[in-house]
Write a protein that holds these residues in place. Structure first.
Motif, short mmCIF file in Angstrom:
data_model
loop_
_atom_site.label_atom_id
_atom_site.label_comp_id
_atom_site.label_asym_id
_atom_site.label_seq_id
_atom_site.Cartn_x
_atom_site.Cartn_y
_atom_site.Cartn_z
N PRO A 15 0.81 -1.23 0.00
CA PRO A 15 0.00 0.00 0.00
C PRO A 15 0.84 1.28 0.00
O PRO A 15 0.56 2.22 -0.75
CB PRO A 15 -0.85 -0.12 1.27
CG PRO A 15 -0.96 -1.59 1.50
CD PRO A 15 0.38 -2.15 1.06
N THR A 16 1.90 1.32 0.78
CA THR A 16 2.77 2.49 0.80
C THR A 16 3.53 2.62 -0.51
O THR A 16 3.67 3.72 -1.06
CB THR A 16 3.76 2.42 1.98
OG1 THR A 16 3.01 2.34 3.19
CG2 THR A 16 4.68 3.64 2.03
N LEU A 17 3.99 1.50 -1.05
CA LEU A 17 4.72 1.53 -2.32
C LEU A 17 3.82 2.02 -3.45
O LEU A 17 4.26 2.79 -4.32
CB LEU A 17 5.28 0.15 -2.64
CG LEU A 17 6.32 -0.37 -1.64
CD1 LEU A 17 6.72 -1.79 -1.99
CD2 LEU A 17 7.52 0.54 -1.58
N LEU A 18 2.57 1.60 -3.45
CA LEU A 18 1.63 2.06 -4.47
C LEU A 18 1.37 3.56 -4.33
O LEU A 18 1.20 4.27 -5.33
CB LEU A 18 0.33 1.26 -4.41
CG LEU A 18 0.46 -0.20 -4.84
CD1 LEU A 18 -0.82 -0.97 -4.53
CD2 LEU A 18 0.82 -0.30 -6.32
N GLN A 19 1.36 4.07 -3.10
CA GLN A 19 1.21 5.51 -2.89
C GLN A 19 2.46 6.24 -3.38
O GLN A 19 2.36 7.30 -4.01
CB GLN A 19 0.95 5.84 -1.43
CG GLN A 19 0.66 7.31 -1.19
CD GLN A 19 -0.50 7.81 -2.02
OE1 GLN A 19 -1.62 7.30 -1.91
NE2 GLN A 19 -0.28 8.81 -2.86
N PHE A 20 3.64 5.69 -3.14
CA PHE A 20 4.87 6.27 -3.68
C PHE A 20 4.76 6.38 -5.20
O PHE A 20 5.12 7.39 -5.79
CB PHE A 20 6.09 5.42 -3.33
CG PHE A 20 6.63 5.57 -1.93
CD1 PHE A 20 6.00 6.35 -0.97
CD2 PHE A 20 7.79 4.92 -1.58
CE1 PHE A 20 6.52 6.48 0.31
CE2 PHE A 20 8.33 5.04 -0.30
CZ PHE A 20 7.69 5.82 0.64
N GLU A 21 4.26 5.31 -5.83
CA GLU A 21 4.14 5.30 -7.29
C GLU A 21 3.20 6.40 -7.76
O GLU A 21 3.49 7.11 -8.73
CB GLU A 21 3.66 3.93 -7.77
CG GLU A 21 3.54 3.84 -9.27
CD GLU A 21 3.01 2.50 -9.73
OE1 GLU A 21 3.32 2.12 -10.86
OE2 GLU A 21 2.24 1.85 -8.97
N GLN A 22 2.07 6.58 -7.07
CA GLN A 22 1.13 7.64 -7.45
C GLN A 22 1.75 9.02 -7.24
O GLN A 22 1.52 9.94 -8.03
CB GLN A 22 -0.20 7.48 -6.70
CG GLN A 22 -1.00 6.27 -7.13
CD GLN A 22 -1.20 6.17 -8.63
OE1 GLN A 22 -1.70 7.10 -9.27
NE2 GLN A 22 -0.80 5.04 -9.21
N ASN A 23 2.54 9.19 -6.18
CA ASN A 23 3.23 10.46 -5.95
C ASN A 23 4.24 10.73 -7.07
O ASN A 23 4.38 11.87 -7.53
CB ASN A 23 3.96 10.44 -4.60
CG ASN A 23 3.02 10.36 -3.42
OD1 ASN A 23 1.81 10.54 -3.54
ND2 ASN A 23 3.58 10.07 -2.26
N LEU A 24 4.91 9.68 -7.51
CA LEU A 24 5.87 9.79 -8.62
C LEU A 24 5.14 10.19 -9.91
O LEU A 24 5.58 11.10 -10.62
CB LEU A 24 6.59 8.45 -8.80
CG LEU A 24 7.71 8.34 -9.80
CD1 LEU A 24 8.85 9.27 -9.45
CD2 LEU A 24 8.21 6.90 -9.84
N ILE A 25 4.02 9.55 -10.18
CA ILE A 25 3.24 9.88 -11.38
C ILE A 25 2.76 11.33 -11.31
O ILE A 25 2.84 12.07 -12.30
CB ILE A 25 2.07 8.89 -11.54
CG1 ILE A 25 2.61 7.50 -11.92
CG2 ILE A 25 1.07 9.39 -12.59
CD1 ILE A 25 1.59 6.37 -11.82
N ALA A 26 2.28 11.76 -10.15
CA ALA A 26 1.82 13.14 -9.99
C ALA A 26 2.94 14.14 -10.25
O ALA A 26 2.72 15.19 -10.86
CB ALA A 26 1.24 13.34 -8.59
N ALA A 27 4.13 13.81 -9.82
CA ALA A 27 5.28 14.70 -10.05
C ALA A 27 5.68 14.73 -11.53
O ALA A 27 6.20 15.74 -12.02
CB ALA A 27 6.46 14.25 -9.20
N GLU A 28 5.43 13.64 -12.25
CA GLU A 28 5.83 13.56 -13.66
C GLU A 28 4.75 14.08 -14.62
O GLU A 28 5.07 14.40 -15.77
CB GLU A 28 6.23 12.13 -14.00
CG GLU A 28 7.52 11.74 -13.30
CD GLU A 28 8.00 10.33 -13.59
OE1 GLU A 28 7.23 9.52 -14.14
OE2 GLU A 28 9.16 10.04 -13.24
N ARG A 29 3.51 14.16 -14.17
CA ARG A 29 2.43 14.64 -15.05
C ARG A 29 2.74 15.99 -15.70
O ARG A 29 2.54 16.16 -16.91
CB ARG A 29 1.11 14.72 -14.31
CG ARG A 29 0.40 13.40 -14.22
CD ARG A 29 -1.01 13.58 -13.65
NE ARG A 29 -1.56 12.31 -13.26
CZ ARG A 29 -2.05 11.40 -14.10
NH1 ARG A 29 -2.06 11.64 -15.38
NH2 ARG A 29 -2.52 10.26 -13.65
#
Length: 156
Positions: A15-29
């Motif tokens: 769950p935390t890793l998936l949130q990290f991934e979403q944070n990464l995607i948000a930063a790259e958008r």
């Protein structure tokens, strides 16, 4: 440096890793207008955690997950001088923990993993406009090689 530890990721941390991934995607958008607006995942983290052909690492400070990264073994192209190489991704550090050398700790551990797998080539991709990330990767020894460019067919 604080008592930051780097270790393999565990499934119960997904769950935390998936949130990290979403944070990464948000930063790259903002850097890539071709990313879809819907929620998506770059990686199958669960599969990579189980795979012998990948290594998913986390950095911890006490019980807190503060950063992540992974390496996957990919096949080189027929024109490369290497048959297989390690491709790094999922490089994320919590905003309040940046600037402490955590990314380097993870990269060093992933490069060591690649060496143990018999690989002598390590690559990654980074958006050219992500100047902090480019600088961080250059600081640990990566060199720019190629710039990918794009053009939409509806461009005037």
């Amino acid at each position: 440096m604080e008592n930051i530890q780097v270790r393999q990721a565990r499934l119960d941390e997904l769950p935390t890793l998936l949130q990290f991934e979403q944070n990464l995607i948000a930063a790259e958008r903002p850097l890539d207008d071709t990313l879809v607006s819907e929620t998506f995942n770059y990686y199958d983290l669960e599969k990579m955690i189980h795979s012998d052909e990948a290594e998913v690492l986390v950095a911890t400070l006490g019980d807190r997950l503060i950063a992540s990264g992974h390496a996957r073994i990919l096949e080189g192209k027929h024109y490369n001088s290497f048959a297989r190489y390690a491709f790094l991704g999922f490089m994320y550090t919590e905003p309040d923990m940046r600037g402490r050398g955590i990314n380097k700790l993870i990269i060093d551990a992933l490069v060591a993993w690649a060496g143990k797998k018999g690989l002598d080539e390590v690559r990654l991709q980074v958006y050219s406009d992500n100047t902090p990330a480019v600088a961080a990767y250059e600081k640990v020894g990566f060199k720019k090689m190629l710039t990918e460019m794009r053009l939409s067919t509806d461009h005037p």
